[in-house]
Design a protein around this motif. Structure first.
Motif, short mmCIF file in Angstrom:
data_model
loop_
_atom_site.label_atom_id
_atom_site.label_comp_id
_atom_site.label_asym_id
_atom_site.label_seq_id
_atom_site.Cartn_x
_atom_site.Cartn_y
_atom_site.Cartn_z
N LEU A 169 20.40 65.74 28.37
CA LEU A 169 21.32 66.88 28.07
C LEU A 169 22.28 65.93 27.89
CD1 LEU A 169 19.72 68.91 30.71
CD2 LEU A 169 18.89 69.94 29.22
N THR A 170 23.44 67.46 27.81
CA THR A 170 24.94 67.13 28.33
C THR A 170 25.40 67.94 29.06
OG1 THR A 170 25.32 69.16 27.02
CG2 THR A 170 25.04 67.79 25.13
N LYS A 171 25.96 67.55 29.73
CA LYS A 171 26.58 67.58 30.52
C LYS A 171 26.29 69.08 31.25
CE LYS A 171 30.26 64.97 30.36
NZ LYS A 171 30.63 64.23 30.00
N LYS A 172 26.66 70.09 30.08
CA LYS A 172 27.16 71.20 29.48
C LYS A 172 25.24 71.70 30.32
CE LYS A 172 28.51 75.15 27.57
NZ LYS A 172 28.36 76.43 26.30
N GLY A 173 24.35 71.45 29.58
CA GLY A 173 23.49 71.55 29.29
C GLY A 173 23.14 71.16 30.96
N LEU A 174 22.60 69.93 31.48
CA LEU A 174 22.70 70.67 33.30
C LEU A 174 23.26 70.67 33.59
CD1 LEU A 174 21.06 68.14 34.47
CD2 LEU A 174 23.37 66.42 35.07
N LEU A 175 24.32 71.12 33.48
CA LEU A 175 25.16 72.16 34.58
C LEU A 175 24.48 74.11 34.70
CD1 LEU A 175 26.73 73.13 36.95
CD2 LEU A 175 28.56 73.34 35.04
N TYR B 74 17.51 76.74 37.83
CA TYR B 74 16.99 75.97 38.61
C TYR B 74 17.27 76.36 39.82
CZ TYR B 74 15.02 73.24 41.98
OH TYR B 74 14.13 72.26 43.07
N PHE B 75 18.09 76.61 40.64
CA PHE B 75 18.71 76.72 41.92
C PHE B 75 18.58 78.91 42.15
CE2 PHE B 75 20.68 72.79 42.31
CZ PHE B 75 20.63 72.63 43.24
N LYS B 76 19.04 79.15 40.61
CA LYS B 76 18.31 81.17 40.96
C LYS B 76 17.57 80.77 40.87
CE LYS B 76 19.97 84.50 38.23
NZ LYS B 76 20.90 85.15 36.61
N ALA B 77 16.38 80.43 39.63
CA ALA B 77 14.95 80.76 39.57
C ALA B 77 13.75 80.20 41.27
CB ALA B 77 14.38 79.71 38.74
N LYS C 88 33.78 81.62 26.21
CA LYS C 88 35.00 80.78 27.17
C LYS C 88 34.16 79.91 27.83
CE LYS C 88 37.67 85.07 27.40
NZ LYS C 88 38.60 85.89 28.67
N ASP C 89 34.94 78.68 27.72
CA ASP C 89 34.77 77.52 27.98
C ASP C 89 35.27 77.38 29.48
OD1 ASP C 89 32.33 76.83 26.35
OD2 ASP C 89 34.35 75.04 25.73
N LYS C 90 35.34 77.25 30.93
CA LYS C 90 35.35 77.05 32.02
C LYS C 90 36.04 75.90 32.26
CE LYS C 90 36.29 81.62 32.39
NZ LYS C 90 37.33 82.14 32.48
N GLN C 91 36.17 75.35 33.38
CA GLN C 91 36.23 74.11 33.70
C GLN C 91 35.94 73.85 35.47
OE1 GLN C 91 39.74 72.23 32.94
NE2 GLN C 91 40.60 72.28 30.96
N VAL C 92 35.01 72.82 36.03
CA VAL C 92 34.47 72.74 37.09
C VAL C 92 35.13 71.11 37.39
CG1 VAL C 92 32.55 72.60 38.85
CG2 VAL C 92 31.89 74.18 36.46
N LEU C 93 35.40 71.53 38.80
CA LEU C 93 36.04 70.11 39.45
C LEU C 93 34.47 69.57 39.86
CD1 LEU C 93 40.49 70.78 39.74
CD2 LEU C 93 38.79 69.67 38.11
N ILE C 94 34.97 68.00 40.66
CA ILE C 94 34.64 67.57 41.40
C ILE C 94 34.86 66.10 41.36
CG2 ILE C 94 31.74 68.92 40.41
CD1 ILE C 94 30.99 66.50 39.35
N SER C 95 34.21 65.46 42.73
CA SER C 95 34.63 64.70 42.96
C SER C 95 34.44 63.26 41.69
CB SER C 95 34.50 63.93 43.88
OG SER C 95 33.07 63.52 44.16
N ASP D 214 27.40 60.52 39.27
CA ASP D 214 26.31 60.47 38.86
C ASP D 214 25.64 61.65 38.11
OD1 ASP D 214 25.84 58.54 40.84
OD2 ASP D 214 26.23 60.06 43.32
N PHE D 215 26.89 62.68 38.35
CA PHE D 215 26.11 63.93 37.35
C PHE D 215 26.26 63.60 35.49
CE2 PHE D 215 28.16 67.64 35.12
CZ PHE D 215 26.59 68.01 35.22
N GLU D 216 26.96 62.38 35.44
CA GLU D 216 26.96 62.16 33.85
C GLU D 216 25.71 61.08 33.54
OE1 GLU D 216 30.79 60.65 31.84
OE2 GLU D 216 30.74 59.92 33.77
N ARG D 217 25.30 60.06 34.63
CA ARG D 217 23.98 59.24 34.31
C ARG D 217 22.49 60.85 34.62
NH1 ARG D 217 27.22 55.59 38.04
NH2 ARG D 217 25.83 56.78 39.89
N MET D 218 22.59 61.53 35.58
CA MET D 218 22.21 62.38 35.50
C MET D 218 21.82 63.10 34.32
SD MET D 218 20.95 65.71 38.15
CE MET D 218 21.25 64.49 40.02
#
Length: 136
Positions: A30-36, A42-45, A7-14, A20-24
């Motif tokens: 990476l794709t946007k999904k892959g980066l997220l 990363y934060f978990k590890a 199931k794909d979920k959506q995340v709302l950001i400004s 910035d997220f797209e440039r990163m």
């Protein structure tokens, strides 16, 4: 509903952060999904707090620790290891050159048995071997 379908979920950001997220994502290839997903892992590890973007970079922290460790080792070398090395050299010189004249036979046997042959001079080795022959 299929059991293996994700199931794909959506995340709302400004809007500003989304660009910035797209440039990163693009900069990392990476794709946007892959980066997220990579960010979450990363934060978990690392257990880094994403609410505090001013936290130290782990790489910088490791470099600083490395510098402190090297500095500590160098200080120990100057304070302890070099003086010990100098004392050992002096002891070897005394044992090899002057002490056979003043030591008792038992002491020469003990010291000669403890010192590796490469640290003994020919003179000391000769005295030591003569004492060993006499005691046998």
């Amino acid at each position: 509903m299929e059991p293996n379908k994700e199931k794909d979920k959506q995340v709302l950001i400004s809007v500003d952060l989304f660009s910035d997220f797209e440039r990163m994502a693009e900069s990392y290839g990476l794709t946007k999904k892959g980066l997220l997903e990579a960010m979450i892992l990363y934060f978990k590890a690392t257990k880094a707090d994403p609410r505090n973007p001013k936290t130290d970079n782990p790489t910088d922290a490791i470099k600083a620790l490395d510098k402190r460790l090297v500095s500590f080792i160098r200080q120990q070398e100057n304070d302890l290891l070099r003086p010990i090395n100098d004392d050992i050299k002096l002891l070897i010189q005394l044992v090899s050159q002057e002490l056979p004249k003043t030591l008792r036979q038992g002491q020469i046997k003990t010291i000669g048995g403890a010192l590796k042959p490469e640290f003994q001079t020919d003179r000391f080795r000769t005295v030591y071997e003569e004492l060993i022959k006499k005691s046998n």
